[in-house]
Design a protein around this motif. Structure first.
Motif, mmCIF file in Angstrom:
data_model
loop_
_atom_site.group_PDB
_atom_site.id
_atom_site.type_symbol
_atom_site.label_atom_id
_atom_site.label_comp_id
_atom_site.label_asym_id
_atom_site.label_seq_id
_atom_site.Cartn_x
_atom_site.Cartn_y
_atom_site.Cartn_z
ATOM 1 N N ARG A 193 -10.320 -33.376 -8.695
ATOM 2 C CA ARG A 193 -9.298 -32.400 -8.293
ATOM 3 C C ARG A 193 -9.547 -31.965 -6.849
ATOM 4 O O ARG A 193 -10.688 -31.862 -6.410
ATOM 5 C CB ARG A 193 -9.301 -31.193 -9.244
ATOM 6 N N ASN A 194 -8.464 -31.806 -6.153
ATOM 7 C CA ASN A 194 -8.482 -31.367 -4.744
ATOM 8 C C ASN A 194 -9.090 -32.377 -3.782
ATOM 9 O O ASN A 194 -9.226 -32.087 -2.600
ATOM 10 C CB ASN A 194 -9.208 -30.015 -4.582
ATOM 11 N N GLU B 184 -9.195 -35.986 -1.528
ATOM 12 C CA GLU B 184 -8.255 -36.912 -0.879
ATOM 13 C C GLU B 184 -8.122 -38.123 -1.798
ATOM 14 O O GLU B 184 -9.098 -38.844 -2.009
ATOM 15 C CB GLU B 184 -8.817 -37.404 0.455
ATOM 16 N N ASN C 181 -1.079 -36.141 -8.842
ATOM 17 C CA ASN C 181 -0.538 -35.099 -7.968
ATOM 18 C C ASN C 181 -0.692 -33.710 -8.599
ATOM 19 O O ASN C 181 -0.762 -32.695 -7.909
ATOM 20 C CB ASN C 181 0.943 -35.401 -7.698
ATOM 21 N N GLN C 182 -0.774 -33.687 -9.922
ATOM 22 C CA GLN C 182 -1.026 -32.426 -10.640
ATOM 23 C C GLN C 182 -2.446 -31.915 -10.361
ATOM 24 O O GLN C 182 -2.744 -30.744 -10.517
ATOM 25 C CB GLN C 182 -0.809 -32.684 -12.145
ATOM 26 N N SER D 93 -4.401 -32.935 -7.410
ATOM 27 C CA SER D 93 -4.705 -32.785 -5.984
ATOM 28 C C SER D 93 -3.422 -32.954 -5.184
ATOM 29 O O SER D 93 -2.629 -33.870 -5.453
ATOM 30 C CB SER D 93 -5.724 -33.838 -5.538
ATOM 31 N N SER D 94 -3.265 -32.078 -4.202
ATOM 32 C CA SER D 94 -2.072 -32.210 -3.344
ATOM 33 C C SER D 94 -2.351 -33.176 -2.191
ATOM 34 O O SER D 94 -1.449 -33.563 -1.464
ATOM 35 C CB SER D 94 -1.669 -30.837 -2.812
ATOM 36 N N LYS D 95 -3.633 -33.596 -2.051
ATOM 37 C CA LYS D 95 -3.992 -34.496 -0.931
ATOM 38 C C LYS D 95 -3.940 -35.936 -1.437
ATOM 39 O O LYS D 95 -4.959 -36.564 -1.690
ATOM 40 C CB LYS D 95 -5.381 -34.138 -0.410
ATOM 41 N N THR E 295 -2.002 -39.851 -1.258
ATOM 42 C CA THR E 295 -1.180 -40.812 -0.505
ATOM 43 C C THR E 295 -0.968 -42.055 -1.360
ATOM 44 O O THR E 295 -1.912 -42.534 -1.998
ATOM 45 C CB THR E 295 -1.894 -41.230 0.807
ATOM 46 N N LEU F 280 8.223 -35.241 -4.905
ATOM 47 C CA LEU F 280 6.929 -34.568 -5.091
ATOM 48 C C LEU F 280 6.186 -34.372 -3.763
ATOM 49 O O LEU F 280 5.100 -33.788 -3.737
ATOM 50 C CB LEU F 280 6.038 -35.385 -6.040
ATOM 51 N N GLY F 281 6.747 -34.927 -2.703
ATOM 52 C CA GLY F 281 6.108 -34.777 -1.386
ATOM 53 C C GLY F 281 4.908 -35.690 -1.199
ATOM 54 O O GLY F 281 4.010 -35.397 -0.393
ATOM 55 N N ILE F 282 4.872 -36.807 -1.940
ATOM 56 C CA ILE F 282 3.749 -37.749 -1.820
ATOM 57 C C ILE F 282 4.109 -38.800 -0.757
ATOM 58 O O ILE F 282 5.076 -39.554 -0.928
ATOM 59 C CB ILE F 282 3.457 -38.442 -3.177
#
Ligand SMILES: Cc1cc2nc3c(=O)[nH]c(=O)nc-3n(C[C@H](O)[C@H](O)[C@H](O)COP(=O)(O)OP(=O)(O)OC[C@H]3O[C@@H](n4cnc5c(N)ncnc54)[C@H](O)[C@@H]3O)c2cc1C
Length: 305
Positions: A140-141, A143, A161-162, A164-166, A168, A188-190
């Protein structure tokens, strides 16, 4: 030839749970296991109620003790051939040894076929992972790089994505990303990187350090998320005339709700018949198959008495 009421081929979570259910039903049972469970490379197993975070091999050692406690015999080795039928009984052969049984549980698991990228196999199960429920919390969290190789990849990106927001998405196999999935990633902004990965690289300690892209760009990476093509270890089943089913994850043996396959007398449990089954689901299906065999043997013994 030594005879058992049931032989379980494969002694992972599914096979050992089947052996416990059979042993507790006072059935003679033999487990033959090659000793290469799918999660052997992982140091901890998660989402295991009551045994959270335990080492996968320790978990199986406890399972073997429990099966032996109820009289199951467990031997190491690979089953090479499986012959026979419900009417004649089944014969299981290893190098220079054969055993007979009235019923068989196939609990042989699956093979994870990885995309052929140098270095990826070395990272597999440690820093190259596939399952948000097995390892997601632990990363989690971080990269995260998701290797886009097929239909499952965008699904993995959504799951991770649930956590970690980092994150790609590297569109390694560009033809595999359907338009609707691309739209989901965008929503989702990925970010989606239109590149292929040519190598997975490590530092001096053997820890994942980066991935090298075809344009010579290096992306630092702690964790790579990768889907595998899952292939049930089902050659023994096919040798009896059984056919395999297929879904987007891979190939598997179809079973009914009690673990019975289309070949009479042959049951299956765990990943060989459910590609998505985690440890507890694999064990649950083993318990069900063991119980079903016990009931099946009671019925057939009544019919012949
Ligand atoms: C890297 C990784 C990490 C994972 N982490 C988790 C986690 O944290 N939590 C979780 O719930 N799940 C996790 N899983 C999933 C877990 O591995 C499976 O759910 C579980 O192993 C399925 O159990 P099984 O008994 O069906 O198969 P397996 O555990 O693979 O056991 C099959 C056994 O059959 C043996 N075998 C195969 N063919 C033969 C033959 N011909 N003769 C004799 N023996 C044979 C194999 O050697 C093996 O010992 C993870 C998977 C991977 C790949």
């Amino acid at each position: 030839m030594e005879h058992f009421e049931a032989i379980v081929i494969g002694g992972g979570s599914a096979g050992l749970a089947a052996a416990v259910a059979l042993g507790r039903s006072r059935r003679t049972v033999l487990v033959i296991d090659e000793g290469n469970p799918r999660n052997a490379k992982a140091s901890h197993a998660h989402n295991i109620l009551g045994q959270e975070g335990t080492n996968p091999m320790d978990l199986l050692e406890r399972g073997r003790d429990e099966a032996r406690h109820y009289g199951a015999r467990i031997i190491e080795g690979k089953v090479d051939t499986l012959t026979g039928s419900l009417d004649t009984g089944f014969t299981v052969t290893m190098t220079e040894r054969s055993y007979s049984a009235e019923r068989i549980v196939l609990a042989t698991g699956l093979i994870d076929n990885l995309p052929e990228i140098p270095g990826l196999a070395q990272a597999w199960g440690k820093s190259a992972i596939h399952c948000a429920y097995c390892h997601g919390w632990e990363v989690r969290n971080q990269e995260l790089l998701v290797l886009g190789i097929g239909a499952m990849s965008s699904h993995q990106a959504m799951m991770f994505n649930q956590l970690s927001s980092k994150i790609t998405f590297i569109n390694h196999n560009s033809s595999a990303l359907a338009e609707e999935n691309r739209a989901t990633l965008e929503a989702l902004g990925i970010p989606v990187l239109e590149q292929s990965v040519i190598a997975v690289e490590f530092d001096d300690q053997g820890t994942l350090a980066s991935v090298l892209l075809a344009n010579n760009q290096r992306l630092n990476a702690e964790t790579l998320v990768v889907a595998t093509h899952m292939q049930a270890q089902a050659a023994l089943y096919e040798s009896l005339g059984g056919s395999l089913a297929e879904n987007p994850l891979g190939t598997y043996i179809s079973v009914n709700e009690m673990g019975a396959t289309e070949v009479a007398g042959i049951y299956a449990a765990g990943n060989v018949c459910n590609l998505g089954a985690m440890v507890m689901a694999a064990a649950a299906s083993g318990t069900i198959a063991g119980a079903a065999i016990n009931a099946d043997l009671i019925s057939s013994q009544l019919a012949t008495s």
